[in-house]
Scaffold this motif. Structure first.
Motif, short mmCIF file in Angstrom:
data_model
loop_
_atom_site.label_atom_id
_atom_site.label_comp_id
_atom_site.label_asym_id
_atom_site.label_seq_id
_atom_site.Cartn_x
_atom_site.Cartn_y
_atom_site.Cartn_z
N LEU A 272 0.83 -1.21 0.00
CA LEU A 272 0.00 0.00 0.00
C LEU A 272 0.86 1.26 0.00
O LEU A 272 0.60 2.22 -0.72
CB LEU A 272 -0.91 -0.02 1.23
CG LEU A 272 -1.89 1.14 1.37
CD1 LEU A 272 -2.91 1.11 0.25
CD2 LEU A 272 -2.60 1.08 2.72
N PHE A 275 2.49 1.90 -3.27
CA PHE A 275 1.47 2.44 -4.17
C PHE A 275 1.31 3.95 -3.96
O PHE A 275 1.27 4.73 -4.92
CB PHE A 275 0.14 1.73 -3.89
CG PHE A 275 -0.80 1.75 -5.06
CD1 PHE A 275 -0.92 0.64 -5.88
CD2 PHE A 275 -1.56 2.87 -5.34
CE1 PHE A 275 -1.79 0.64 -6.96
CE2 PHE A 275 -2.42 2.89 -6.43
CZ PHE A 275 -2.54 1.77 -7.24
N LYS A 276 1.25 4.35 -2.70
CA LYS A 276 1.08 5.77 -2.39
C LYS A 276 2.27 6.59 -2.89
O LYS A 276 2.08 7.68 -3.44
CB LYS A 276 0.95 5.97 -0.87
CG LYS A 276 -0.39 5.53 -0.30
CD LYS A 276 -0.45 5.86 1.19
CE LYS A 276 -1.73 5.33 1.81
NZ LYS A 276 -1.72 5.45 3.29
N ARG A 279 2.12 7.29 -6.55
CA ARG A 279 1.20 8.40 -6.79
C ARG A 279 1.92 9.74 -6.63
O ARG A 279 1.87 10.60 -7.50
CB ARG A 279 0.06 8.37 -5.76
CG ARG A 279 -1.05 7.43 -6.10
CD ARG A 279 -1.98 8.05 -7.14
NE ARG A 279 -2.88 7.04 -7.63
CZ ARG A 279 -3.99 6.70 -6.99
NH1 ARG A 279 -4.36 7.30 -5.88
NH2 ARG A 279 -4.75 5.75 -7.47
N ASP A 298 -8.03 -6.91 0.95
CA ASP A 298 -9.26 -6.65 0.21
C ASP A 298 -9.14 -5.49 -0.78
O ASP A 298 -9.71 -5.52 -1.85
CB ASP A 298 -10.44 -6.43 1.17
CG ASP A 298 -10.11 -5.39 2.24
OD1 ASP A 298 -9.09 -4.69 2.11
OD2 ASP A 298 -10.90 -5.27 3.19
N TRP A 299 -8.37 -4.49 -0.43
CA TRP A 299 -8.29 -3.30 -1.28
C TRP A 299 -7.53 -3.51 -2.58
O TRP A 299 -7.64 -2.74 -3.52
CB TRP A 299 -7.65 -2.15 -0.51
CG TRP A 299 -6.25 -2.46 -0.04
CD1 TRP A 299 -5.91 -3.00 1.15
CD2 TRP A 299 -5.03 -2.29 -0.77
NE1 TRP A 299 -4.56 -3.18 1.21
CE2 TRP A 299 -3.99 -2.75 0.05
CE3 TRP A 299 -4.73 -1.79 -2.04
CZ2 TRP A 299 -2.66 -2.73 -0.35
CZ3 TRP A 299 -3.39 -1.77 -2.44
CH2 TRP A 299 -2.38 -2.24 -1.61
N SER A 301 -7.80 -5.29 -5.04
CA SER A 301 -8.54 -5.52 -6.28
C SER A 301 -9.22 -4.24 -6.77
O SER A 301 -9.81 -4.21 -7.82
CB SER A 301 -9.58 -6.61 -6.07
OG SER A 301 -10.56 -6.17 -5.16
N VAL A 302 -9.12 -3.17 -5.98
CA VAL A 302 -9.96 -2.02 -6.25
C VAL A 302 -9.16 -0.77 -6.64
O VAL A 302 -9.71 0.26 -6.98
CB VAL A 302 -10.87 -1.78 -5.02
CG1 VAL A 302 -10.24 -0.81 -4.08
CG2 VAL A 302 -12.25 -1.34 -5.46
N THR A 303 -7.85 -0.90 -6.59
CA THR A 303 -7.03 0.25 -6.99
C THR A 303 -6.96 0.34 -8.51
O THR A 303 -7.44 -0.55 -9.22
CB THR A 303 -5.60 0.07 -6.45
OG1 THR A 303 -5.16 -1.25 -6.77
CG2 THR A 303 -5.54 0.26 -4.96
N THR A 304 -6.39 1.42 -8.99
CA THR A 304 -6.16 1.58 -10.42
C THR A 304 -4.66 1.69 -10.65
O THR A 304 -4.07 2.69 -10.27
CB THR A 304 -6.82 2.87 -10.95
OG1 THR A 304 -8.17 2.90 -10.51
CG2 THR A 304 -6.77 2.91 -12.47
#
Lengths: 356, 356
Positions: A272, A275-276, A279, A298-299, A301-304
């Motif tokens: 995570l 990922f940040k 960005r 869980d998260w 699968s929901v990032t771009t």
DNA sequence: AAAGCCAAAGAGACCGGTCTCTTTTCATTT
DNA sequence: AAATGAAAAGAGACCGGTCTCTTTGGCTTT
């Protein structure tokens, strides 16, 4: 009349026995559900117990039976989704089997872990499930075993400790992931983990005390060597112990000209954070950086884009460890089980060809 | 010579006393750290204890002192990040104060919660922290209080229960969020919660048994009424108990022509699922749907767009509850504390003007 | 009807600590 | 040197259950 019973001092078997007009031994037989009692007496005692609002004292019971009905669980940090899911697996099985769970966080600190074990021993837990902070420092666990306490190891094994162990096939997972990245043309692949060494630098996998992570790094380095990539040890970064640490480390790494083209994150918290940072630095995933993370949080699968991850059977890890322990508590003998659960790479969209 | 001590049967004070050549009472004084002993004897006993590898039996100690040194914690589901973080807060404070924690999941099921309380009572915990599944059904908690056991309520209060309670200002948070959405022109605003009613339909906030959620819905409906929006009760959806349920509910809702233009998710698991459904249905956030979620889960800042959330002081909730309990255990008397911790709306990018 | 047997109930020790009460030890006082 | 008193050590009850051993009582057996 309608007054609440003024029972503040606790009701004992002796009280119930007296009220029912039987001996303490007989009342105990009814309340404890053992021995042989006539129906008439059973009813009388049951009625008296209800009238007095009798509550058994498990402590006293444990005193004589020697079983406390509890199992002690020591994990790194219950706040980490990995552990909270594993603990869920443990508590479900434990409850099913009639045990309660005493939970202690070690914070991945060996002295804290030792203190935890001591406490649990003093509380006379029937068994122990531990995720040892350091595999090299398990003397306290050895002692627990020697004193006859069943122990199961969770997620991290120990070659020198002959006990039931449940781990995931971390090495295999790391090998698969590394192989894939190399096939995509990546040569500068960083591995980022929370595990630390005394001087915060990585030299060899043997320095890593957390078994699961060491096996992953061994897998990673092994595949690199197979592919004739040398000196990949320099790409292993240790000490990402907090989100802040991770952030700094990832940012520093990604700002260099010779920055990695791929990062393997050793857990979802690290994934995570990487990922940040991307960005912030305006680095595209997977265009500028390929990212793979351990733990299918869980998260992811929901990032771009969604993150490619190594799915570990975390709940099953806890579940299996608890099952093994319960079997031991029910008297099963035999050699220690070493169970390795399969992982699976969930292919999403965070890895791509390396730009050459 | 170098043999490991064959101590399988446990060493008692009497054993230590014998080896040290003193009486049981004296040895107990040294080992228990009470009373007055001479230095010479103290050393002799300490040496004997070390030689015999004496381990105190907390159970026996609890037996006479009446204190077990444990506190019981009953939460809905440790796997939920909300609870795992709160539990972390609890365990940190408890450990600091010398208590261990017995953790039981209720699965938000009242019978299971009752059984948990019974178990904890039998284990003679010194105090209890509970996140009651239903505020309407707290007879078992009332009994625990009556038997003199200190209790603190976590995240969910009860008007009829006069005990220490720590909650967040859910109503206020919901009001703020709702007001903002209405100001942006939203009229069809759905509220989605895991709490359920017997027939899975929502009529009035009074039907909602989980206090924190009821207060949020009351806040939501109250602001709607202020804004002359009527019949908003129809937009409250209950029973999103699993990700699968949530998925179905959100998908059904968002496929209708009169679909909501904004959704308030009652926890991060629901928010995540709504996010996934939008992806699948190709609905843009915030273009086609504005999304606000309770709980500032770690992933919410990393999605595209990042999700506007209500940040609750979750760790602080657990921490504060544990602190209140520990104070009671240390003998603090006085009226019950009802502490309301502040929440904060973290503005990100998942809400926008409603397309009229 | 006396002997035999087994189920049912009672008496009391025990688990491993704590704690009260009593006795011993020893330095101080006059 | 005898009296005094406090500190140190010992004896044993107690917490609330379990469990072994013994006694009681009702029913069968021949």
């Amino acid at each position: 009349m309608d007054q609440s019973p003024p029972r503040n001092t606790s009701v004992t078997v002796a009280d119930v026995a007296h009220k029912a007009g039987v001996s303490k031994a007989t009342a105990a037989r009814v309340l404890g559900g053992y021995g042989t009692v006539s129906d008439r007496v059973r009813e009388a005692v049951t009625a008296a117990a209800r009238a007095l609002d009798y509550r058994p004292n498990e402590l006293a019971r444990s005193m004589t039976t020697g079983r406390s009905g509890t199992i002690g669980v020591v994990v790194g940090d219950i706040e980490n989704p990995f552990f909270s899911l594993a603990v869920r697996g443990i508590t479900d099985v434990a409850r099913q089997a009639g045990f309660t769970v005493i939970l202690i966080n070690s914070g991945e600190d060996v002295p804290a872990e030792k203190a935890a074990i001591r406490t649990l021993l003093a509380k006379r837990v029937d068994g122990l499930i531990v995720s040892p902070a350091k595999e090299s420092d398990v003397e306290h666990l050895r002692e627990a075993i020697r004193s006859g306490l069943p122990l199961a190891l969770l997620d991290r094994g120990s070659d020198t400790l002959d006990v039931d162990t449940v781990i995931a096939d971390d090495r295999h997972a790391a090998e698969g992931v590394t192989r894939r990245l190399i096939a995509l043309g990546h040569r500068r692949i960083a591995y980022l983990t929370a595990c630390d060494t005394p001087d915060h630098r990585f030299r060899t996998a043997a320095d890593i005390n957390t078994g699961s992570v060491r096996r992953r790094i061994e897998g990673f380095l092994g595949v690199c060597r197979e592919a004739n990539l040398d000196g990949m040890e320099d790409w292993v970064h240790v000490g990402a112990v907090t989100p802040e640490h991770t952030h700094r480390m990832a940012a520093a790494m990604l700002r260099t000209p010779q920055r990695p083209t791929a990062i393997i994150a050793s857990d979802s918290l690290i994934g995570l954070e990487v990922f940040k940072v991307c960005r912030e630095l305006d680095l595209g995933i997977p265009g500028d950086l390929s990212l793979v993370s351990f733990h299918d949080a869980d998260w992811t699968s929901v990032t771009t884009p969604p993150v490619t991850v190594v799915r570990q059977p975390v709940y099953g890890l806890g579940e299996t460890a608890a099952k093994l322990l319960v079997e031991r508590l029910n008297g099963k003998a035999g050699a220690a089980n070493r169970i390795v659960l399969r992982t699976e790479v969930v292919d999403r969209a965070s890895i791509a060809d390396a730009r050459v």
